[in-house]
Scaffold this motif. Structure first.
Motif, PDB file in Angstrom:
ATOM      1  N   ASN A  47       0.813  -1.222   0.000  1.00  0.00           N
ATOM      2  CA  ASN A  47       0.000   0.000   0.000  1.00  0.00           C
ATOM      3  C   ASN A  47       0.841   1.265   0.000  1.00  0.00           C
ATOM      4  OD1 ASN A  47      -2.094  -1.776   0.217  1.00  0.00           O
ATOM      5  ND2 ASN A  47      -2.431  -1.405   2.395  1.00  0.00           N
ATOM      6  N   LEU A  48       1.869   1.309  -0.825  1.00  0.00           N
ATOM      7  CA  LEU A  48       2.712   2.503  -0.859  1.00  0.00           C
ATOM      8  C   LEU A  48       2.058   3.569  -1.722  1.00  0.00           C
ATOM      9  CD1 LEU A  48       6.264   0.984  -1.275  1.00  0.00           C
ATOM     10  CD2 LEU A  48       4.983   1.422   0.765  1.00  0.00           C
ATOM     11  N   PRO A  49       2.058   4.810  -1.257  1.00  0.00           N
ATOM     12  CA  PRO A  49       1.472   5.873  -2.064  1.00  0.00           C
ATOM     13  C   PRO A  49       2.404   6.297  -3.201  1.00  0.00           C
ATOM     14  CG  PRO A  49       2.301   6.753  -0.013  1.00  0.00           C
ATOM     15  CD  PRO A  49       2.522   5.273   0.045  1.00  0.00           C
ATOM     16  N   TYR A  61      -1.624  10.655   2.803  1.00  0.00           N
ATOM     17  CA  TYR A  61      -1.774  10.183   1.429  1.00  0.00           C
ATOM     18  C   TYR A  61      -3.134   9.572   1.122  1.00  0.00           C
ATOM     19  CZ  TYR A  61       3.036  11.366   0.699  1.00  0.00           C
ATOM     20  OH  TYR A  61       4.191  12.069   0.585  1.00  0.00           O
ATOM     21  N   PRO A  62      -3.773   8.860   2.051  1.00  0.00           N
ATOM     22  CA  PRO A  62      -5.081   8.305   1.688  1.00  0.00           C
ATOM     23  C   PRO A  62      -6.084   9.359   1.255  1.00  0.00           C
ATOM     24  CG  PRO A  62      -4.287   7.280   3.682  1.00  0.00           C
ATOM     25  CD  PRO A  62      -3.315   8.359   3.345  1.00  0.00           C
ATOM     26  N   THR A  63      -5.935  10.584   1.752  1.00  0.00           N
ATOM     27  CA  THR A  63      -6.880  11.620   1.348  1.00  0.00           C
ATOM     28  C   THR A  63      -6.297  12.569   0.317  1.00  0.00           C
ATOM     29  OG1 THR A  63      -6.159  13.046   3.151  1.00  0.00           O
ATOM     30  CG2 THR A  63      -8.009  11.589   3.606  1.00  0.00           C
ATOM     31  N   THR A  64      -5.053  12.329  -0.099  1.00  0.00           N
ATOM     32  CA  THR A  64      -4.456  13.194  -1.109  1.00  0.00           C
ATOM     33  C   THR A  64      -4.960  12.789  -2.489  1.00  0.00           C
ATOM     34  OG1 THR A  64      -2.491  13.301   0.262  1.00  0.00           O
ATOM     35  CG2 THR A  64      -2.250  14.075  -1.981  1.00  0.00           C
ATOM     36  N   ASN A 120      -5.245  11.797  -6.288  1.00  0.00           N
ATOM     37  CA  ASN A 120      -4.463  11.039  -7.262  1.00  0.00           C
ATOM     38  C   ASN A 120      -3.464  10.068  -6.650  1.00  0.00           C
ATOM     39  OD1 ASN A 120      -5.739  12.307  -9.400  1.00  0.00           O
ATOM     40  ND2 ASN A 120      -4.328  14.050  -9.261  1.00  0.00           N
ATOM     41  N   VAL A 121      -3.528   9.828  -5.341  1.00  0.00           N
ATOM     42  CA  VAL A 121      -2.694   8.773  -4.795  1.00  0.00           C
ATOM     43  C   VAL A 121      -3.430   7.442  -4.955  1.00  0.00           C
ATOM     44  CG1 VAL A 121      -1.634   7.866  -2.721  1.00  0.00           C
ATOM     45  CG2 VAL A 121      -1.441  10.272  -3.242  1.00  0.00           C
ATOM     46  N   TRP A 122      -4.611   7.373  -4.371  1.00  0.00           N
ATOM     47  CA  TRP A 122      -5.488   6.247  -4.678  1.00  0.00           C
ATOM     48  C   TRP A 122      -6.816   6.825  -5.123  1.00  0.00           C
ATOM     49  CZ3 TRP A 122      -2.968   5.495   0.317  1.00  0.00           C
ATOM     50  CH2 TRP A 122      -1.866   4.633   0.229  1.00  0.00           C
ATOM     51  N   PRO A 123      -6.939   7.235  -6.374  1.00  0.00           N
ATOM     52  CA  PRO A 123      -8.227   7.783  -6.819  1.00  0.00           C
ATOM     53  C   PRO A 123      -9.321   6.733  -6.696  1.00  0.00           C
ATOM     54  CG  PRO A 123      -6.713   7.480  -8.668  1.00  0.00           C
ATOM     55  CD  PRO A 123      -5.949   7.201  -7.435  1.00  0.00           C
ATOM     56  N   ALA A 124     -10.576   7.234  -6.706  1.00  0.00           N
ATOM     57  CA  ALA A 124     -11.725   6.365  -6.435  1.00  0.00           C
ATOM     58  C   ALA A 124     -11.625   5.057  -7.201  1.00  0.00           C
ATOM     59  CB  ALA A 124     -13.015   7.084  -6.828  1.00  0.00           C
ATOM     60  N   GLU A 125     -11.962   4.008  -6.532  1.00  0.00           N
ATOM     61  CA  GLU A 125     -11.926   2.625  -7.010  1.00  0.00           C
ATOM     62  C   GLU A 125     -10.545   2.022  -6.936  1.00  0.00           C
ATOM     63  OE1 GLU A 125     -13.893   2.365 -10.790  1.00  0.00           O
ATOM     64  OE2 GLU A 125     -15.657   3.340  -9.962  1.00  0.00           O
ATOM     65  N   MET A 126      -9.504   2.853  -7.014  1.00  0.00           N
ATOM     66  CA  MET A 126      -8.162   2.305  -6.820  1.00  0.00           C
ATOM     67  C   MET A 126      -7.973   1.841  -5.377  1.00  0.00           C
ATOM     68  SD  MET A 126      -5.908   2.252  -9.331  1.00  0.00           S
ATOM     69  CE  MET A 126      -4.267   2.703  -8.796  1.00  0.00           C
ATOM     70  N   ASN A 127      -8.772   2.425  -4.456  1.00  0.00           N
ATOM     71  CA  ASN A 127      -8.624   2.018  -3.058  1.00  0.00           C
ATOM     72  C   ASN A 127      -9.028   0.562  -2.848  1.00  0.00           C
ATOM     73  OD1 ASN A 127     -11.185   2.715  -3.699  1.00  0.00           O
ATOM     74  ND2 ASN A 127     -11.676   3.687  -1.743  1.00  0.00           N
ATOM     75  N   TYR A 128      -9.750   0.000  -3.811  1.00  0.00           N
ATOM     76  CA  TYR A 128     -10.113  -1.411  -3.672  1.00  0.00           C
ATOM     77  C   TYR A 128      -8.926  -2.337  -3.903  1.00  0.00           C
ATOM     78  CZ  TYR A 128     -14.956  -0.004  -3.526  1.00  0.00           C
ATOM     79  OH  TYR A 128     -16.134   0.562  -3.148  1.00  0.00           O
ATOM     80  N   GLN A 129      -7.859  -1.819  -4.492  1.00  0.00           N
ATOM     81  CA  GLN A 129      -6.706  -2.680  -4.698  1.00  0.00           C
ATOM     82  C   GLN A 129      -5.747  -2.649  -3.508  1.00  0.00           C
ATOM     83  OE1 GLN A 129      -3.164  -1.551  -6.295  1.00  0.00           O
ATOM     84  NE2 GLN A 129      -3.579   0.100  -4.857  1.00  0.00           N
ATOM     85  N   LEU A 130      -6.088  -1.883  -2.462  1.00  0.00           N
ATOM     86  CA  LEU A 130      -5.203  -1.853  -1.292  1.00  0.00           C
ATOM     87  C   LEU A 130      -5.173  -3.212  -0.606  1.00  0.00           C
ATOM     88  CD1 LEU A 130      -6.239   1.586   0.188  1.00  0.00           C
ATOM     89  CD2 LEU A 130      -4.080   1.022  -0.888  1.00  0.00           C
ATOM     90  N   ASN A 131      -4.029  -3.570  -0.111  1.00  0.00           N
ATOM     91  CA  ASN A 131      -3.860  -4.851   0.561  1.00  0.00           C
ATOM     92  C   ASN A 131      -4.501  -4.786   1.956  1.00  0.00           C
ATOM     93  OD1 ASN A 131      -3.011  -7.198   1.724  1.00  0.00           O
ATOM     94  ND2 ASN A 131      -0.867  -6.979   1.150  1.00  0.00           N
ATOM     95  N   PRO A 132      -5.501  -5.600   2.226  1.00  0.00           N
ATOM     96  CA  PRO A 132      -6.163  -5.511   3.537  1.00  0.00           C
ATOM     97  C   PRO A 132      -5.301  -5.979   4.700  1.00  0.00           C
ATOM     98  CG  PRO A 132      -7.013  -7.363   2.283  1.00  0.00           C
ATOM     99  CD  PRO A 132      -6.093  -6.635   1.368  1.00  0.00           C
ATOM    100  N   ASP A 133      -4.216  -6.698   4.414  1.00  0.00           N
ATOM    101  CA  ASP A 133      -3.359  -7.194   5.487  1.00  0.00           C
ATOM    102  C   ASP A 133      -2.341  -6.172   5.950  1.00  0.00           C
ATOM    103  OD1 ASP A 133      -4.652  -9.573   5.358  1.00  0.00           O
ATOM    104  OD2 ASP A 133      -3.242 -10.466   3.953  1.00  0.00           O
ATOM    105  N   VAL A 134      -2.284  -5.032   5.270  1.00  0.00           N
ATOM    106  CA  VAL A 134      -1.286  -4.025   5.609  1.00  0.00           C
ATOM    107  C   VAL A 134      -2.007  -2.727   5.949  1.00  0.00           C
ATOM    108  CG1 VAL A 134       0.727  -2.757   4.788  1.00  0.00           C
ATOM    109  CG2 VAL A 134       0.351  -5.094   4.036  1.00  0.00           C
ATOM    110  N   THR A 135      -1.574  -2.092   7.036  1.00  0.00           N
ATOM    111  CA  THR A 135      -2.172  -0.823   7.431  1.00  0.00           C
ATOM    112  C   THR A 135      -1.923   0.236   6.368  1.00  0.00           C
ATOM    113  OG1 THR A 135      -1.603  -1.404   9.695  1.00  0.00           O
ATOM    114  CG2 THR A 135      -2.248   0.859   9.301  1.00  0.00           C
TER     115      THR A 135
END
Lengths: 284, 239
Positions: free
Chosen positions: A53-55, A150-153, A155-170
């Motif tokens: 989950n690196l920005p 970064y989560p709220t910045t 173009n870091v994870w634009p909408a729907e890209m947040n679904y690709q975040l790894n749930p096992d990592v904070t």
């Protein structure tokens, strides 16, 4: 870091390495990277971005030195009287070396970075207060600070890209330090599975994201106390000992033709990553 | 107000505020601290499913009395193989209830089949909600206490979840704070060694070695059994 340590003679304690007492039982996670096989393709860095989950900070912040690449490819130019300097490009994947006597651990004011029993240098995001002292004390400069949320910045994870975040990592928020974890979420999952079955993690059972994505198998990762593991065999063959700040082979008259070395070994951080030197044309 | 009165007044109001706060604030570290009562879409009667059988009424005809003694893991099936315990899919509820015609016209079951006919999942709400940076591992605790040490399931689940078998919709009974978790991990537990790896026991005995740089002394309890603490590695839950 306990207060007891600080009250005792700290310098004397840090002078020796206590590995002879076998603290690494049954795991010591370590790595070996063959620079001769590394083609500098950056697949490891990309895999790390996806896994952890690196920005992606963008060009401007990158130029300010705020990139969050836990795994970075360092480039060196060995021109060596070549016609084109590009021919002499050399690459070195650099990530947290998971030092046994980590300089970052001793300076953290809140104990947010500790040594785990299986030889990892842990970073606890919810404990970190963002003093950045650890980064200042890291000789490898592999700790990265969240200057922005970064989560709220944009173009870091634009909408729907947040679904690709790894749930096992904070997903880290603003003001905490982060660094390579040797994909601890995978290690812990494998360790728990193995423990439930009453055995230790077998060689090849767990891979880091960078190792998994490397097209030339330059990265090998495993349990350094397991004689069956590839990483153990490599360290052994290269006569690199985890607990030494100067290897026996380097003390020999006339040097050695073994390629294994660890970066900044003489600073005594006892890093857990061994690099295999690139074979240069001039040496062949 | 006179200037020289300002400070005493502020001090007094501060003390009053602190006293009020202390009086109203519920402490989180008590043994059995109740969490908020969560309103669920269907009032699921845990006591009826997991509660103890009524010895006087073995057929369980009176719903107010006995339970079915269904194993927690029959519905919360993910607990033994993953981090999360999980909630069962609607299919699991219907799988049994389509074969129990006697309760089919009860309001909760009618509601259940409404969801089933609409092909929609029941939007259950989380009762034991940990912060996002905490990854509690159910699997490890189930493996240790139930599979390796053979303790009763409801007792083991109850260590953290309380007496769910007596509740209607579940409610948090324990604080579930880090201090509360650690209070168990810092106790000296008997090491159950089986084979090469200390099994049933996370207690390895060398856990705090790296924090002190001194080899911990072997600890034994009054009966002379080898004891050790639970793991204190931050990276087990926070990563």
């Amino acid at each position: 870091m306990s207060v007891t340590n600080l009250l005792n003679n700290w310098a004397a304690v840090r002078h020796f390495h206590p590995i002879d007492d076998k603290p690494h039982d049954p795991y010591k996670w370590a790595m070996a990277i063959d620079l001769d096989a590394c083609i500098g393709c950056n697949a490891c860095a990309v895999a790390c971005y996806a896994e952890n989950n690196l920005p992606v900070v963008g060009r401007e912040k990158f130029q300010h030195g705020q990139a969050m690449h836990w795994m970075r490819i360092e480039r060196y130019w060995n021109e060596d009287s070549r016609e084109f300097p590009d021919q002499g490009a050399e690459f070195l994947p650099m990530m947290c070396q998971q030092c046994e006597a980590a300089p970052c651990e001793t300076v953290c004011p809140v104990g947010a970075t500790n040594h785990t029993q299986d030889g990892l240098n842990s970073q606890i995001y919810n404990r970190c207060i963002g003093s950045r002292y650890c980064s200042a004390n890291c000789p490898y400069k592999v700790r990265y600070f969240n200057w922005y949320d970064y989560p709220t910045t944009d173009n870091v994870w634009p909408a729907e890209m947040n679904y690709q975040l790894n749930p096992d990592v904070t997903v880290r928020g603003k003001g905490v330090m982060e660094k390579c974890t040797f994909c601890v979420q995978r290690l812990r999952a494998a360790e728990v599975t193995a423990k439930g079955e009453g055995r230790i993690v077998r060689e090849g059972e767990v891979q880091t994201a960078c190792q998994q994505s490397c097209p030339t198998n330059a990265i090998s990762f495993g349990n350094l106390v397991d004689p069956e593991s590839r990483v153990y065999k490599q360290w052994k063959a290269q006569q690199v000992d985890l607990a030494k700040d100067e290897q026996e082979k380097d003390k020999r008259e006339g040097g050695t033709d073994l390629r294994g070395y660890r970066i900044f070994e003489d600073l005594r951080p006892y890093p857990s990553v061994m690099y295999l030197e690139r074979v240069r044309e001039s040496a062949v | 107000m006179h200037r020289y009165l300002r400070f005493p007044f502020m001090l007094a109001s501060f003390l009053v505020a602190v006293a009020c706060h202390a009086a109203t604030e519920q402490t989180l570290t008590t043994e059995d601290d109740l969490g908020p009562q969560v309103q669920q879409p269907i009032e699921f009667p845990h006591y009826r499913h997991a509660g103890n059988r009524n010895p006087v009424d073995p057929t369980n005809s009176d719903p107010t009395k006995g339970g079915m003694e269904i194993n927690c893991q029959y519905c919360h099936t993910y607990a033994r193989r993953s981090l999360t315990a999980g909630i069962p899919p609607l299919q699991k509820c219907v799988g049994c209830h389509q074969n129990i015609p006697t309760v089919r016209d009860k309001p909760r079951i009618v509601e259940l089949f409404k969801y089933w006919d609409a092909k929609k999942a029941i939007p259950w709400k989380k009762v034991h909600d940990l912060p996002d940076f905490v990854r509690f591992n159910h699997e490890r605790h189930i493996k240790r206490f139930i599979e390796q040490q053979g303790r009763p399931v409801q007792e083991v689940c109850g260590y953290c979840h309380g007496q769910v078998k007596e509740m209607v919709t579940a409610r948090r009974q324990k604080p579930i704070t880090m201090g509360w978790c650690v209070s168990c991990h810092m106790k000296e537990h008997v090491v159950v060694a089986k084979g090469a790896i200390p099994e049933g026991g996370t207690p390895i005995g060398k856990q705090d070695y790296w924090y002190t740089f001194q080899k911990p002394a072997e600890t034994r309890n009054a009966e002379g059994e080898l004891t050790a603490k639970g793991p204190n590695d931050c990276w087990l839950c926070h990563k």
